[in-house]
Design an enzyme around this catalytic site. Structure first.
Site, mmCIF file in Angstrom:
data_model
loop_
_atom_site.group_PDB
_atom_site.id
_atom_site.type_symbol
_atom_site.label_atom_id
_atom_site.label_comp_id
_atom_site.label_asym_id
_atom_site.label_seq_id
_atom_site.Cartn_x
_atom_site.Cartn_y
_atom_site.Cartn_z
ATOM 1 C CG ASP A 13 -43.340 43.660 -24.182
ATOM 2 O OD1 ASP A 13 -42.174 43.233 -24.059
ATOM 3 O OD2 ASP A 13 -43.962 44.203 -23.253
ATOM 4 C CB CYS A 16 -38.718 39.805 -23.251
ATOM 5 S SG CYS A 16 -37.360 39.624 -24.423
ATOM 6 C CG HIS A 120 -38.755 35.891 -25.299
ATOM 7 N ND1 HIS A 120 -39.492 37.054 -25.304
ATOM 8 C CD2 HIS A 120 -39.159 35.188 -24.212
ATOM 9 C CE1 HIS A 120 -40.318 37.035 -24.262
ATOM 10 N NE2 HIS A 120 -40.124 35.919 -23.590
ATOM 11 C CG HIS A 201 -40.632 47.713 -43.078
ATOM 12 N ND1 HIS A 201 -40.639 47.159 -44.342
ATOM 13 C CD2 HIS A 201 -41.229 48.937 -43.191
ATOM 14 C CE1 HIS A 201 -41.206 48.023 -45.178
ATOM 15 N NE2 HIS A 201 -41.559 49.103 -44.516
#
Length: 208
Positions: A13, A16, A120, A201
């Site tokens: 999200d 992490c 991540h 974006h």
């Protein structure tokens, strides 16, 4: 030493790193807002150390940026959190099997461990067995006089090498991404970051 090293998956999200640190330090995966605040305060309180050259942006801009839940953390944030908790943080990179150790020169007596796949962060823990509840996890390890945490390091390296062999990492220099907003494709994280800065974006998906 009884037990196995396990990878505790942290939700993807954009927070992490902070939630992985919260888990290994306090068994709490919801620490991101608080730890972002800790970092912003630390950076704002020492503008000489945390100058624009060091941060890559003006001090006040960085503080606003790191409080944004969409922004990712990295080396700067790990070094500050290591100091905040008074513990070493070892971050293992799956692609290279390298371990980046934060706080190692501070004489801290304990260490926690994270696993990084290129995009991540997850948490690493010692569990009595592969399927034991998270409540039984040991995430804080004593640093010995030789600067290691003993046999645990070998077990962690085995897990990291196994993940590397199974290619459970993202090669951020060469992977392909597509913007989820306008569907343009990119090669490598650098192109995607430039697109994000130009357009705002931030929804990217990996594709082959």
């Amino acid at each position: 030493m009884d037990g196995v090293i396990v990878r505790r998956v942290i939700p993807s999200d954009n927070s992490c790193l902070f939630n992985a640190v919260g888990f290994v330090m306090e068994h709490d995966q919801r620490k991101a807002p608080e730890l972002r605040q800790v970092i912003a305060v630390a950076v704002a309180s020492d503008p000489v150390k945390y100058n624009e050259a060091f941060l890559g942006k003006p001090n006040s801009d960085y503080c606003a940026w790191i409080l944004n839940p969409e922004k990712w953390g990295g080396a700067i944030e790990l070094s500050i959190l290591s100091e905040y908790y008074g513990r070493e943080i070892a971050a293992y990179d799956i692609q290279t099997t390298r371990c980046d150790l934060y706080g190692q020169s501070k004489g801290y007596g304990e260490r926690v461990m994270l696993l990084y796949d290129g995009l991540h962060y997850d948490a690493l823990a010692m569990s009595p067995s592969d399927n034991a509840p998270v409540d039984f996890d040991q995430t804080v390890f004593t640093v010995n006089s030789d600067g290691t945490i003993g046999p645990v390091e070998g077990l962690v390296l085995n897990l990291v090498k196994d993940a590397q062999r199974k290619r459970r990492f993202t090669d951020t220099a060469n992977f392909t991404l597509r913007c989820g907003v306008c569907q343009i494709g990119f090669v490598g994280s650098k192109e995607a970051v430039q697109h994000a800065q130009a357009t705002g974006h931030i929804n990217f998906q990996e594709y082959n």
